[in-house]
Write a protein that holds these residues in place. Structure first.
Motif, short mmCIF file in Angstrom:
data_model
loop_
_atom_site.label_atom_id
_atom_site.label_comp_id
_atom_site.label_asym_id
_atom_site.label_seq_id
_atom_site.Cartn_x
_atom_site.Cartn_y
_atom_site.Cartn_z
N THR A 125 0.86 -1.19 0.00
CA THR A 125 0.00 0.00 0.00
C THR A 125 0.89 1.23 0.00
O THR A 125 2.12 1.15 0.09
N ALA A 126 0.27 2.40 -0.06
CA ALA A 126 1.02 3.66 -0.04
C ALA A 126 1.51 4.00 1.36
O ALA A 126 2.40 4.85 1.52
N TYR A 127 0.95 3.35 2.38
CA TYR A 127 1.35 3.64 3.75
C TYR A 127 2.68 2.97 4.08
O TYR A 127 2.92 1.82 3.72
N HIS A 128 3.53 3.70 4.78
CA HIS A 128 4.78 3.13 5.26
C HIS A 128 4.82 3.17 6.78
O HIS A 128 4.34 4.12 7.40
N TYR A 129 5.40 2.13 7.35
CA TYR A 129 5.45 1.96 8.80
C TYR A 129 6.89 2.00 9.29
O TYR A 129 7.78 1.43 8.66
N VAL A 130 7.09 2.66 10.42
CA VAL A 130 8.38 2.66 11.10
C VAL A 130 8.17 2.07 12.49
O VAL A 130 7.28 2.50 13.23
N ILE A 131 8.97 1.05 12.83
CA ILE A 131 8.90 0.45 14.16
C ILE A 131 10.01 1.05 15.02
O ILE A 131 11.19 1.04 14.63
N LEU A 132 9.63 1.60 16.16
CA LEU A 132 10.58 2.15 17.13
C LEU A 132 10.45 1.37 18.43
O LEU A 132 9.39 0.82 18.73
N VAL A 133 11.53 1.34 19.20
CA VAL A 133 11.51 0.64 20.48
C VAL A 133 11.86 1.65 21.59
O VAL A 133 12.87 2.34 21.50
N LEU A 134 11.00 1.71 22.60
CA LEU A 134 11.26 2.49 23.81
C LEU A 134 11.64 1.53 24.92
O LEU A 134 10.87 0.62 25.25
N ALA A 135 12.83 1.72 25.48
CA ALA A 135 13.32 0.81 26.51
C ALA A 135 13.88 1.61 27.68
O ALA A 135 14.82 2.41 27.49
N PRO A 136 13.32 1.47 28.87
CA PRO A 136 13.91 2.13 30.04
C PRO A 136 15.38 1.75 30.17
O PRO A 136 15.76 0.59 29.99
N LYS A 137 16.21 2.74 30.47
CA LYS A 137 17.65 2.52 30.55
C LYS A 137 17.99 1.40 31.54
O LYS A 137 17.49 1.39 32.66
N GLY A 138 18.81 0.47 31.09
CA GLY A 138 19.25 -0.62 31.94
C GLY A 138 18.32 -1.81 32.00
O GLY A 138 18.63 -2.81 32.63
N SER A 139 17.17 -1.73 31.34
CA SER A 139 16.21 -2.83 31.35
C SER A 139 16.70 -3.96 30.45
O SER A 139 17.62 -3.81 29.65
N THR A 140 16.05 -5.12 30.59
CA THR A 140 16.40 -6.26 29.74
C THR A 140 16.20 -5.91 28.27
O THR A 140 17.04 -6.25 27.41
N GLY A 141 15.10 -5.23 27.96
CA GLY A 141 14.85 -4.82 26.58
C GLY A 141 15.91 -3.86 26.07
O GLY A 141 16.31 -3.90 24.90
N ASP A 142 16.38 -2.98 26.94
CA ASP A 142 17.42 -2.02 26.56
C ASP A 142 18.72 -2.75 26.20
O ASP A 142 19.36 -2.43 25.19
#
Length: 378
Positions: free
Chosen positions: A275-292
């Protein structure tokens, strides 16, 4: 030894495809497609040639690998070429409308081992392949004497590296558009989802593993745990849209609860779905977390005060308040890597429609889009 480009001085015995590939990323390898027809007229067997043994695959990336093997010393000096038979492993869940992948045979000069096989036109990231090898001796009449095939080895290519993700990031920046102010993150789901969070999960929304939507080589798909949020607003109202593909109940939370100077921001992916729509995936991770820690090793980090997608800055009033902006021309999918207590925000029913066609759950990226693809496997 790396084999860095297409062998323009090799004529393949397998099909008349010399000059077909212009990309010079395999110096002593020529890519040919097998048509399944008998090759007996151009290749003769020679039992004396050694059969490759103990094949080893190493240094695997999303579009390359190193290969080596052992050989008996007999007639080793007669070997002039290697035939490498490379195939995608059969996938029962593959798209039935997609054309069937053509097996690939690589013809390489007999260079010292290990050698690097590199080529984005026949290697895709996160894909299982089988490989087998023959040794060959080119005869004076142009035909080849060949050994028997080696055993078949399986391997899987890797995710995008940060180099590839930075290429995607640069492409996404081009179309991100101007920045619009926003104040809340929101998450739409059905009523049962929020009831379950209250009754079973101690009033919390918990992380789940990211699905396989987006780029096939994304290092977060199937690995990163988080909670999806949106933040896009309607340009004429400055508020979240009233329609959603994910459910008629919406949790809203003030932006500074999830996004503040104690949060790291990462670029995760850039894609579209035919489609004409484009998606950007961003990640927010608290500093020092496992996800970070997960993201630090795999994703490009963004400056939270200065990037083209999502910013958090101190306001001009001087009272310590934060001001938030999002890109207008892409749809942002924001993954927060920690549990979120429903008490931090509010849940209410939206007045709009549930637009299922806009859902990106397990959505496959359009591999033909020039805006959001890079020159590696899709």
């Amino acid at each position: 030894m790396e084999v860095p480009g297409l062998a323009h001085n090799i004529t393949s015995p397998l099909s008349p495809c010399e000059g077909m590939i212009k990309d010079l990323s395999l110096d002593a390898i020529q890519l040919c497609e097998r048509d399944g027809k008998s090759q007996d007229g151009s290749i003769s067997e020679m039992e004396e040639l050694p059969v490759p043994q103990n094949i080893k695959i190493s240094n695997i990336t999303c579009d390359s690998f190193k290969i080596c093997w052992d050989m008996e010393p007999r007639n080793k000096e007669r070997i002039t070429h290697y035939f490498i038979d490379l195939n995608k492993k059969e996938n029962k869940n593959s798209n039935k409308f997609k054309h069937k992948d053509v097996p690939t045979k690589l013809v390489a000069k007999a260079v010292p081992l290990p050698m690097t096989v590199r080529g984005h036109w026949f290697l895709s990231p996160r894909t299982e392949y089988t490989v087998a090898v023959q040794t060959a001796s080119k005869q004076t009449d142009g035909d080849y004497a060949i050994s028997e095939w080696s055993e078949i080895i399986e391997f899987c290519t890797a995710d995008y590296s940060t180099v590839h993700l930075n290429q995607l990031l640069e492409k996404a920046e081009v179309i991100a558009g101007r920045m619009l102010r926003f104040s809340v993150f929101y998450r739409n789901q059905n009523k049962e989802y929020f009831d379950h969070a209250r009754e079973v999960q101690e009033n919390r929304m918990l992380q789940s593993v990211k699905d396989n939507s987006g780029s096939h080589g994304s290092p977060i798909s199937g690995k990163l745990e988080g909670i999806f949020f949106s933040c896009n607003t309607e340009f004429n109202t400055g508020k979240p849209p009233q329609d959603s593909p994910y459910g008629r109940h919406r949790f809203e939370v003030q932006a500074d609860t999830l996004f503040n100077p104690e949060t790291n921001l990462y670029f995760g992916d850039f894609y579209c779905m035919y489609t004409a729509y484009h998606y950007v995936i961003l990640v927010l991770a608290p500093k020092g977390s496992t996800g970070d820690e997960f993201c630090k090793q795999r994703l490009p980090a963004l400056d939270i005060t200065n990037n083209r997608f999502l910013t958090c800055k101190k306001g001009e009033e001087g009272d310590g308040s934060l001001v938030f902006h999002h890109a207008q021309d892409v749809i942002l999918e924001v993954i927060y890597t920690e549990p979120v207590d429903l008490a931090l925000g509010s849940v209410a029913e939206i007045s709009g429609h549930q637009l299922m066609s806009m859902s990106t759950v397990n959505a496959k990226k359009d591999p033909s889009c020039k805006t959001c693809n890079i020159s590696v496997g899709r």
